[in-house]
Design a protein around this motif. Structure first.
Motif, PDB file in Angstrom:
ATOM      1  N   TYR A   1       0.831  -1.210   0.000  1.00 53.93           N
ATOM      2  CA  TYR A   1       0.000   0.000   0.000  1.00 53.93           C
ATOM      3  C   TYR A   1       0.864   1.258   0.000  1.00 53.93           C
ATOM      4  O   TYR A   1       0.604   2.202  -0.761  1.00 53.93           O
ATOM      5  CB  TYR A   1      -0.931  -0.009   1.215  1.00 53.93           C
ATOM      6  CG  TYR A   1      -1.847   1.200   1.277  1.00 53.93           C
ATOM      7  CD1 TYR A   1      -2.982   1.268   0.472  1.00 53.93           C
ATOM      8  CD2 TYR A   1      -1.569   2.263   2.115  1.00 53.93           C
ATOM      9  CE1 TYR A   1      -3.810   2.368   0.503  1.00 53.93           C
ATOM     10  CE2 TYR A   1      -2.397   3.380   2.159  1.00 53.93           C
ATOM     11  CZ  TYR A   1      -3.512   3.423   1.349  1.00 53.93           C
ATOM     12  OH  TYR A   1      -4.329   4.532   1.379  1.00 53.93           O
TER      13      TYR A   1
ATOM     14  N   GLN B   1       1.976   5.032  -2.849  1.00 51.96           N
ATOM     15  CA  GLN B   1       1.757   6.420  -2.456  1.00 51.96           C
ATOM     16  C   GLN B   1       2.854   7.329  -2.997  1.00 51.96           C
ATOM     17  O   GLN B   1       4.028   6.958  -2.969  1.00 51.96           O
ATOM     18  CB  GLN B   1       1.705   6.532  -0.923  1.00 51.96           C
ATOM     19  CG  GLN B   1       0.754   5.574  -0.243  1.00 51.96           C
ATOM     20  CD  GLN B   1      -0.670   5.692  -0.750  1.00 51.96           C
ATOM     21  OE1 GLN B   1      -1.177   6.789  -0.969  1.00 51.96           O
ATOM     22  NE2 GLN B   1      -1.297   4.542  -0.962  1.00 51.96           N
TER      23      GLN B   1
ATOM     24  N   PRO C   1      -6.094   3.408  -4.479  1.00 50.77           N
ATOM     25  CA  PRO C   1      -5.714   2.287  -3.610  1.00 50.77           C
ATOM     26  C   PRO C   1      -6.489   2.327  -2.290  1.00 50.77           C
ATOM     27  O   PRO C   1      -6.678   3.396  -1.705  1.00 50.77           O
ATOM     28  CB  PRO C   1      -4.219   2.524  -3.353  1.00 50.77           C
ATOM     29  CG  PRO C   1      -3.876   3.825  -4.041  1.00 50.77           C
ATOM     30  CD  PRO C   1      -5.144   4.510  -4.368  1.00 50.77           C
TER      31      PRO C   1
ATOM     32  N   LEU D   1      -6.706   0.102   1.471  1.00 55.28           N
ATOM     33  CA  LEU D   1      -6.257  -0.946   2.382  1.00 55.28           C
ATOM     34  C   LEU D   1      -7.356  -1.161   3.410  1.00 55.28           C
ATOM     35  O   LEU D   1      -7.868  -0.188   3.981  1.00 55.28           O
ATOM     36  CB  LEU D   1      -4.963  -0.511   3.078  1.00 55.28           C
ATOM     37  CG  LEU D   1      -4.406  -1.426   4.166  1.00 55.28           C
ATOM     38  CD1 LEU D   1      -3.815  -2.685   3.553  1.00 55.28           C
ATOM     39  CD2 LEU D   1      -3.351  -0.690   4.991  1.00 55.28           C
TER      40      LEU D   1
ATOM     41  N   VAL E   1      -5.985  -5.452   0.035  1.00 49.22           N
ATOM     42  CA  VAL E   1      -5.498  -4.336  -0.765  1.00 49.22           C
ATOM     43  C   VAL E   1      -6.312  -4.345  -2.046  1.00 49.22           C
ATOM     44  O   VAL E   1      -6.239  -5.289  -2.836  1.00 49.22           O
ATOM     45  CB  VAL E   1      -3.994  -4.438  -1.066  1.00 49.22           C
ATOM     46  CG1 VAL E   1      -3.568  -3.297  -1.998  1.00 49.22           C
ATOM     47  CG2 VAL E   1      -3.185  -4.399   0.224  1.00 49.22           C
TER      48      VAL E   1
END
Length: 485
Positions: free
Chosen positions: A238, A242, A250, A252, A271
């Motif tokens: 994850y 970024q 995305p 999580l 995820v």
């Protein structure tokens, strides 16, 4: 004249009005996502016209009641009690796409699913929430975050018109070109609009789906489920994504395996990635999640091609009404693998120690591209400019929502303790960098400091605008409720 006759006398015979008795079962008159802060109202009005809404306002003014509109029922922080006239807007759900102007007109009671399906049928999309069951107007009043933040900005950056009934019963049409106090009202509605009037329609920019260049006109989605032993791997994947590319969304998540699964109740990490562009670009943007050493640790990994109209279906499991739900939310500038790992262990401990909170309590961490968001905001047309809109934290691209979902009121103490500790863990990196705590307007909860959501100047302006347009307090507003700090 009985109390029932007295209330009914404000409305035409065609307007549906329910007046609960003390013995009335709550869910037969009010259905909300969470039962927290909900009691029997003085009356439930199901308007089918704007005149019905104006009549409800007149009733509240005459009886000392407060009008609270309801749509999807996800505003769990808005209190309902014996002094409430609850406006159930379920009859006002029309959605009309104007292809000649690339816009969509949304009635006050429309849900995200209504807007999604109506737009897709015409080959368009707009800034709808990531859950089918959420009301469009309620989401808009808090900023209207969506899966397209990184492409188009927030919904409040793409609003073309607001049709509003004020506390005086006047009907206004507000636009980005409004002036004077109507401009102030327009800007305040864009992010801090709870309790400033009843929005009967909202016009947003609509975008052709063809502009996304989707492969086979479907959304690329990758879902990977990890066991608890792989929490560090899931967190690392994850974080490697970024900041995400603009079309990449995305998420999580921490959740327990559903009752119909072989591992019923077992903690899982998911995820989930959605990419609003061609498959080849998606695979490049999401490469970190596709690596063999990652999928080798997963319980399952699947790449899906999802029809646009079904893009929000994955969240349906979290939309059930009833039960007690407390949302603990923060907006972050930074996050770490270590914090995610510790937050997961704290979430799992709540379920292990408190059976009532075990099956359904969940955590979602989402993110978006802030560069595209800020750029969109700067370019957005707005009365007084985009900076006049009431969304403070545009530079924060990570949102955490951890929801304690339980059935017994006595579980609240453990839920609140969990929520405080979870937010402290998630905020560790921001705290190290001396970044002040921030929260999201649509996930308020009692006891929250409103300066986590709005600046002190914004709160002052919100109070001023509310006093101007609703001096008698006909509508509920968080700035008028002493349960917020």
């Amino acid at each position: 004249m009985t109390n029932t006759d007295s209330i009914q006398s404000f409305f035409s015979p065609s307007c549906e009005v329910k007046i609960p008795e003390p013995t009335t079962e709550l869910h037969s008159v009010v259905s909300r996502w969470s039962d927290s802060g909900v009691d029997l109202p003085a009356a439930v009005v199901v308007p089918s016209t704007e005149d019905d809404i104006i009549a409800a306002i007149r009733l509240a003014e005459a009886k000392g009641f407060r009008v609270i509109p309801g749509c999807g029922g996800h505003g769990s922080f808005v209190p309902i009690d014996g002094k409430t006239v609850y406006l159930d807007l379920k009859k006002l759900r029309t959605v009309s796409v104007d292809k000649s102007n690339d816009s969509v007109i949304i009635a006050g009671g429309a849900l995200a699913a209504d807007v999604l399906k109506a737009c897709v049928a015409e080959g368009y999309y707009t800034l709808f929430p990531n859950s089918n069951a959420v009301g469009m107007i309620g989401a808009f009043l808090g900023g209207a975050s969506s899966a397209f933040n990184g492409i188009h900005g927030f919904g409040i950056d793409n609003v073309l018109a607001i049709r509003l009934i004020t506390a005086s019963g006047s009907i206004l049409t507000l636009t980005p070109s409004s002036t004077g106090e109507e401009a102030s009202l327009f800007n305040t509605l864009c992010g801090a609009g709870h309790g400033l009037g009843i929005i009967t329609s909202l016009t947003l920019t609509a975008f052709p789906i063809s502009g996304l260049r989707l492969t086979d006109n479907k959304i690329w989605i990758r879902r990977t489920i990890f066991p608890p032993t792989a929490i560090a791997t899931a967190a690392e994947v994850y974080m490697q994504l970024q900041p995400p590319a603009g079309p990449l969304v995305p998420i999580l998540g921490f959740a327990r395996a559903p009752p119909n699964s072989p591992a019923k109740g077992a903690p899982m990490i998911m995820v989930s990635l959605a990419y609003f562009g061609p498959r080849e670009e998606a695979e490049q943007a999401a490469a970190a999640a596709l690596a063999p050493d990652v999928t080798g640790q997963a319980i399952s990994a699947a790449t899906l091609a999802v029809p646009f109209a079904n893009m929000n279906d994955g969240a349906d499991a979290f939309n059930g009404h009833g039960g007690l739900k407390e949302m603990y939310t923060c907006m972050l500038e930074s996050l770490s693998v270590a914090s995610i790992t510790r937050a997961f262990e704290r979430w799992r401990r709540l379920g292990d120690e408190v059976e009532d909170a075990c099956p359904r309590t969940y955590t979602i961490v989402g993110s978006w591209n802030t560069q595209a968001l800020v750029a969109s905001a700067a370019a957005a047309a707005g009365a007084g400019g985009a900076d006049s809109k009431f969304y403070r934290h545009r530079s924060r691209g990570i949102i955490v929502q951890t929801t304690a979902w339980y059935g017994k009121p006595e579980t609240k103490a453990a839920a609140d303790e969990y929520g405080r500790e979870a937010l402290e863990i998630f905020r560790e990196e921001d705290a190290k960098n001396k970044v002040a705590p921030a929260s999201f307007a649509n996930n308020l909860r009692f006891g929250l400091d409103l300066e986590e959501v709005y600046s002190r100047d914004m709160i002052g302006e919100l109070k001023r605008v509310r006093q101007l347009w609703d001096p008698k307090g006909i509508f509920w507003s968080p700035v008028g409720d002493d349960r917020f700090r």
